[in-house]
Design a protein around this motif. Structure first.
Motif, PDB file in Angstrom:
ATOM      1  N   GLN A 182       1.015  -1.044   0.045  1.00  0.00           N
ATOM      2  CA  GLN A 182       0.336   0.345  -0.228  1.00  0.00           C
ATOM      3  C   GLN A 182       0.619   1.422  -0.111  1.00  0.00           C
ATOM      4  N   ILE A 183       2.073   1.293  -0.715  1.00  0.00           N
ATOM      5  CA  ILE A 183       2.703   2.455  -0.933  1.00  0.00           C
ATOM      6  C   ILE A 183       2.660   2.973  -2.417  1.00  0.00           C
ATOM      7  N   GLU A 184       1.258   2.908  -3.102  1.00  0.00           N
ATOM      8  CA  GLU A 184       1.501   3.344  -4.176  1.00  0.00           C
ATOM      9  C   GLU A 184       1.690   5.294  -3.812  1.00  0.00           C
ATOM     10  N   HIS A 185       1.519   5.751  -3.414  1.00  0.00           N
ATOM     11  CA  HIS A 185       1.053   7.343  -3.465  1.00  0.00           C
ATOM     12  C   HIS A 185       2.386   7.762  -3.737  1.00  0.00           C
ATOM     13  N   VAL A 186       3.312   6.683  -3.165  1.00  0.00           N
ATOM     14  CA  VAL A 186       5.379   7.235  -3.070  1.00  0.00           C
ATOM     15  C   VAL A 186       5.530   7.637  -4.545  1.00  0.00           C
ATOM     16  N   LEU A 187       4.800   6.559  -5.075  1.00  0.00           N
ATOM     17  CA  LEU A 187       5.504   6.784  -6.678  1.00  0.00           C
ATOM     18  C   LEU A 187       4.091   8.120  -7.680  1.00  0.00           C
ATOM     19  N   VAL A 188       4.011   7.964  -6.767  1.00  0.00           N
ATOM     20  CA  VAL A 188       2.644   8.649  -8.478  1.00  0.00           C
ATOM     21  C   VAL A 188       3.163  10.945  -7.264  1.00  0.00           C
ATOM     22  N   ASN A 189       3.925  10.903  -5.843  1.00  0.00           N
ATOM     23  CA  ASN A 189       4.114  12.047  -5.962  1.00  0.00           C
ATOM     24  C   ASN A 189       4.409  12.899  -6.963  1.00  0.00           C
ATOM     25  N   ALA A 190       4.821  14.185  -6.526  1.00  0.00           N
ATOM     26  CA  ALA A 190       5.761  15.158  -7.335  1.00  0.00           C
ATOM     27  C   ALA A 190       6.894  14.463  -7.500  1.00  0.00           C
ATOM     28  N   GLY A 191       7.598  13.996  -6.599  1.00  0.00           N
ATOM     29  CA  GLY A 191       9.039  14.166  -7.019  1.00  0.00           C
ATOM     30  C   GLY A 191      10.137  15.339  -6.952  1.00  0.00           C
ATOM     31  N   PRO A 192      11.683  14.880  -6.992  1.00  0.00           N
ATOM     32  CA  PRO A 192      11.839  14.281  -7.688  1.00  0.00           C
ATOM     33  C   PRO A 192      12.066  13.197  -7.006  1.00  0.00           C
ATOM     34  N   LEU A 193      11.919  11.687  -7.767  1.00  0.00           N
ATOM     35  CA  LEU A 193      12.294  10.395  -7.141  1.00  0.00           C
ATOM     36  C   LEU A 193      12.931   9.111  -8.147  1.00  0.00           C
ATOM     37  N   THR A 194      13.889   9.023  -7.469  1.00  0.00           N
ATOM     38  CA  THR A 194      14.588   7.384  -8.536  1.00  0.00           C
ATOM     39  C   THR A 194      14.067   6.043  -7.963  1.00  0.00           C
ATOM     40  N   VAL A 195      13.430   5.118  -9.152  1.00  0.00           N
ATOM     41  CA  VAL A 195      13.017   3.996  -8.228  1.00  0.00           C
ATOM     42  C   VAL A 195      14.560   3.115  -8.792  1.00  0.00           C
ATOM     43  N   PHE A 196      14.845   2.371  -7.925  1.00  0.00           N
ATOM     44  CA  PHE A 196      15.505   0.630  -8.929  1.00  0.00           C
ATOM     45  C   PHE A 196      14.747  -0.012  -8.746  1.00  0.00           C
ATOM     46  N   ALA A 197      14.074   0.186  -9.918  1.00  0.00           N
ATOM     47  CA  ALA A 197      12.614  -1.299 -10.184  1.00  0.00           C
ATOM     48  C   ALA A 197      12.947  -2.424 -10.895  1.00  0.00           C
ATOM     49  N   PRO A 198      13.202  -3.358  -9.428  1.00  0.00           N
ATOM     50  CA  PRO A 198      13.798  -5.160  -9.687  1.00  0.00           C
ATOM     51  C   PRO A 198      12.344  -5.213 -11.077  1.00  0.00           C
ATOM     52  N   ASN A 199      13.769  -5.955 -12.174  1.00  0.00           N
ATOM     53  CA  ASN A 199      11.614  -7.202 -13.806  1.00  0.00           C
ATOM     54  C   ASN A 199      11.694  -8.381 -12.117  1.00  0.00           C
TER      55      ASN A 199
END
Length: 188
Positions: A74-91
């Motif tokens: 339930q942390i979707e809100h973090v990924l849609v906030n204004a940022g800037p944010l860098t996410v290291f996204a495991p595939n």
């Protein structure tokens, strides 16, 4: 006889209108795993605007496990906030490298806090593409993560690694950068 027909026609029209619903965004329309715009979050969804981090991840067939984990934590809100944010996204392949049953266990409601911590370790405030990360290495700096941890960034030839996880692709989004990594970043 005309009056009952009017009521019947009105009833049918009301039923048809009430049963129709308009999708709220493109991910719902496409039947995606997760809604890329969590309730309460402002987001533009059109064909011209750049997608945010969550929208990009939700539209990627290679990141379904990550999106499921973000939703379970339930942390979707973090990924849609204004940022800037860098996410290291495991595939998905990165999650498959974990011991059998690990992902399934983490997705259980009772492990939500642990899952949120693991996922937050994959996010850094600010925008860090490969070039910016290489500059950090040249200056001998570590990368501050959203968990408060500092992770080591290294360069091996042309490869950039974060805590030993290789960056295999970079995607710019409206609120930051996604660096796709080949492993899940776990505490050492």
């Amino acid at each position: 006889m005309k009056t009952p027909l009017k009521f019947l026609a009105f009833g049918l029209i009301t039923l048809v209108v009430a049963s129709c619903s308009t999708p709220t965004n493109k991910t719902e329309e496409a039947g995606a795993v997760a809604d890329a715009t969590p309730k309460g979050q402002a987001s533009v969804v059109d064909d011209e605007s750049a997608k945010n981090i969550l929208q990009v991840a939700a539209s990627s067939p290679d990141h379904t496990t990550l999106v499921a984990a973000v939703t379970a934590a339930q942390i979707e809100h973090v990924l849609v906030n204004a940022g800037p944010l860098t996410v290291f996204a495991p595939n998905n392949a990165a999650f498959e490298k974990l011991p059998a049953g690990t992902v399934e266990n983490l997705l259980k409601p009772e492990n939500k806090a642990q899952l949120a911590t693991i996922l937050t370790r994959h996010a850094a405030p600010g925008s860090y593409d490969v070039a910016a990360l290489k500059k950090m290495v040249a200056k001998g700096r570590t990368l501050y993560m959203a968990t408060g941890d500092y992770l080591e960034v290294t360069v091996d030839g042309d490869d950039v690694l974060i805590n030993g996880c290789k960056i295999i692709g970079t995607i710019n989004t409206s609120n930051g950068i996604i660096n796709v990594v080949d492993q899940v970043i776990l505490p050492k």
